[in-house]
Scaffold this motif. Structure first.
Motif, short mmCIF file in Angstrom:
data_model
loop_
_atom_site.label_atom_id
_atom_site.label_comp_id
_atom_site.label_asym_id
_atom_site.label_seq_id
_atom_site.Cartn_x
_atom_site.Cartn_y
_atom_site.Cartn_z
N GLU A 83 -3.46 -11.95 -5.36
CA GLU A 83 -2.91 -11.75 -4.02
C GLU A 83 -1.61 -10.94 -4.09
O GLU A 83 -0.83 -11.09 -5.04
CB GLU A 83 -2.63 -13.11 -3.37
CG GLU A 83 -3.89 -13.86 -2.94
CD GLU A 83 -4.66 -13.12 -1.89
OE1 GLU A 83 -4.03 -12.61 -0.94
OE2 GLU A 83 -5.90 -13.03 -2.01
N PRO A 84 -1.38 -10.08 -3.09
CA PRO A 84 -0.13 -9.32 -3.05
C PRO A 84 1.08 -10.25 -3.08
O PRO A 84 1.08 -11.30 -2.44
CB PRO A 84 -0.23 -8.57 -1.71
CG PRO A 84 -1.69 -8.47 -1.43
CD PRO A 84 -2.28 -9.73 -1.97
N ASN B 75 4.40 -9.35 -2.41
CA ASN B 75 5.52 -9.00 -1.52
C ASN B 75 6.86 -9.06 -2.25
O ASN B 75 7.85 -9.62 -1.76
CB ASN B 75 5.56 -9.94 -0.30
CG ASN B 75 4.31 -9.84 0.56
OD1 ASN B 75 3.68 -8.79 0.63
ND2 ASN B 75 3.95 -10.93 1.20
N THR C 17 1.10 -7.94 1.67
CA THR C 17 0.12 -8.57 2.56
C THR C 17 0.09 -7.83 3.90
O THR C 17 0.98 -7.03 4.20
CB THR C 17 0.48 -10.04 2.81
OG1 THR C 17 1.79 -10.11 3.41
CG2 THR C 17 0.47 -10.84 1.52
N HIS C 18 -0.92 -8.14 4.73
CA HIS C 18 -1.07 -7.45 6.01
C HIS C 18 0.18 -7.59 6.88
O HIS C 18 0.67 -6.61 7.45
CB HIS C 18 -2.28 -8.00 6.78
CG HIS C 18 -3.60 -7.60 6.20
ND1 HIS C 18 -3.84 -6.35 5.69
CD2 HIS C 18 -4.75 -8.31 6.05
CE1 HIS C 18 -5.09 -6.29 5.26
NE2 HIS C 18 -5.66 -7.47 5.45
N ARG C 19 0.67 -8.80 7.02
CA ARG C 19 1.82 -9.04 7.90
C ARG C 19 3.10 -8.42 7.32
O ARG C 19 3.88 -7.80 8.04
CB ARG C 19 2.01 -10.54 8.13
CG ARG C 19 0.91 -11.18 8.97
CD ARG C 19 0.90 -10.62 10.40
NE ARG C 19 -0.17 -11.17 11.21
CZ ARG C 19 -0.04 -12.24 11.97
NH1 ARG C 19 1.11 -12.90 12.01
NH2 ARG C 19 -1.05 -12.68 12.68
N ARG D 110 3.31 -5.98 5.25
CA ARG D 110 3.20 -4.54 5.17
C ARG D 110 3.80 -3.86 6.38
O ARG D 110 4.47 -2.82 6.29
CB ARG D 110 1.74 -4.12 5.01
CG ARG D 110 1.55 -2.64 4.70
CD ARG D 110 0.08 -2.25 4.67
NE ARG D 110 -0.69 -3.15 3.84
CZ ARG D 110 -1.68 -3.91 4.30
NH1 ARG D 110 -2.01 -3.87 5.57
NH2 ARG D 110 -2.33 -4.70 3.49
N GLU E 144 -12.10 -4.92 1.04
CA GLU E 144 -11.26 -4.59 -0.11
C GLU E 144 -11.88 -3.53 -1.01
O GLU E 144 -11.21 -2.57 -1.41
CB GLU E 144 -10.98 -5.85 -0.94
CG GLU E 144 -10.11 -5.59 -2.16
CD GLU E 144 -9.90 -6.83 -3.00
OE1 GLU E 144 -9.59 -6.68 -4.20
OE2 GLU E 144 -10.06 -7.95 -2.47
#
Length: 407
Positions: free
Chosen positions: A3-4, A6, A140-142, A144, A349
């Protein structure tokens, strides 16, 4: 793939990359300074449109070719570093060519500028795919949306400083010496940003696609993907038409020159207005994107460009032109965040490079709208050009209401 994370260090490096890249590219800002440079060496409206497109457009088919290979890469960073090297030297080449040839050989100077811009843009065709994939892997999406808005905030701040310095240099030094010095100095400043992002902590991607046996087969499969995904079709069409403001934007500065005095200080002010709009709007875009409101961002930014182009009809003062470029700066950055986040949200992905390439590839045609704008202006007038631009932007607005945002 893990998982990313951050990571704060990657967040800072992303911001530094945007900061120094912005310092460099603002020197040839395609809506203000670049048109004046091309005009100085005798280039007309069509050439202005072409060179403006070269700077922003990227290499269209190259992006799909990059995705063809990138879909099977567990890591992208080493390929992205090669792109950084190519872009650094192509930008430096432009500055050196202007200093060597300048007014003595204006046609050769224009050719060198065009070649340098082509290489700079061509390499970006690869870089766009690699960069977006790395960003998707480390954030992550948020988060990013937050890091990209922060990146754009500081990029806009850098552009304000760069625009002010560029305006000062253009005011105190004679052209084309001032043009050449700006390019050479900005190439090295740009290099600091490349060095920063080249050291992010990229994780290994385990869920990779199997590369097709040929590029032709890849194109066939990519087309099938586009054809089968309705949301992808809506998205790429929306953001393609959202670039319609480029039909007119590079020529607003030329139009302004016939109505108001445009010395170095005035040009610097217009660049500053555009970057101030970009900088402070990113505070808003970041918060909205963090809440999953990327669709709403696209709605707002398209409306802003419609208002900005409409103001060009009646603009007759430096204040009004500053307002136009302020709104354009805000809308450009918002549109970039919305488009970049939405495509990574809807893409599986293993197909992220393909989805990114399809969107970037298709909407990159919009980067060349300024060429069409130059042709329209060459045969008609500013009123026709502005009207045509607004109609196309309204089509983008209607399409943007059909976008879907995953919260």
């Amino acid at each position: 793939m893990t998982e990313p994370q951050n990571k704060k260090s990657d967040h800072i490096k992303n911001i530094l990359h945007g900061f120094f890249l912005s310092i460099g590219t603002t020197i040839a800002e395609p809506h203000t300074i670049l048109p004046l440079i091309i005009s100085h060496f005798g280039g007309g409206s069509i050439l202005i449109g072409l060179f403006s497109s070269l700077l922003r457009g990227g290499a269209i088919i190259v992006q799909l070719y990059a995705a063809f290979h990138a879909q099977s890469y567990p890591r992208m960073l080493k390929y992205l570093r090669r792109v950084f090297v190519a872009r650094f030297f192509s930008w430096l080449f432009i500055g050196i060519a202007i200093l060597i040839f300048g007014d003595n050989y204006p046609n050769i100077t224009l050719w060198c500028i065009g070649i340098g811009l082509f290489i700079f843009s061509f390499s970006a065709g690869f870089g766009a795919i690699y960069f977006r994939e790395v960003v998707a892997k480390i954030f992550t999406h948020r988060f990013r949306g937050k890091t990209m808005s922060a990146r754009q905030f500081f990029a806009a701040f850098a552009a304000i400083v760069s625009g002010a310095v560029a305006g000062y240099i253009l005011d105190i030094y004679e052209a084309p010496f001032s043009f050449g010095i700006l390019f050479v100095a900005s190439a090295f400043l740009m290099g600091f940003g490349y060095l920063a992002f080249a050291t992010v902590a990229e994780p290994i991607k385990k869920n990779v696609a199997i590369k097709e046996k040929s590029f032709k087969l890849f194109l066939k499969n990519a087309y099938a993907t586009l054809k089968s995904d309705d949301q992808l079709k809506i998205q790429v069409t929306t953001f393609l038409f959202a670039y319609s403001y480029l039909f007119a934007l590079p020529f607003i500065i030329v139009d302004a020159g016939t109505k108001i005095a445009l010395d170095g200080k005035a040009i610097g002010l217009l660049i500053t207005a555009q970057m101030v709009g970009a900088m402070f709007s990113n505070i808003i875009w970041g918060k909205l994107s963090g809440k999953g409101l990327n669709k709403f961002i696209s709605n707002v930014t398209i409306i802003m460009t419609i208002i900005a182009i409409s103001l060009a009809f009646i603009a007759s003062s430096l204040f009004m032109y500053s307002l136009i470029f302020f709104m354009v700066g805000a809308s450009m950055d918002g549109n970039r965040i919305a488009a970049g986040n939405l495509i990574l949200i809807i893409a599986p992905e293993e197909k992220r490079p393909v989805y990114s390439a399809l969107q970037t590839n298709i909407i990159s045609f919009g980067m060349f709208f300024s060429v069409i704008g130059g042709v329209i202006l060459n045969y008609t007038n500013y009123s026709v050009l502005y009207s045509f631009t607004i109609v196309c932007l309204f089509l983008a607005l209607l399409l943007s209401f059909r976008l879907k945002d995953t919260k």
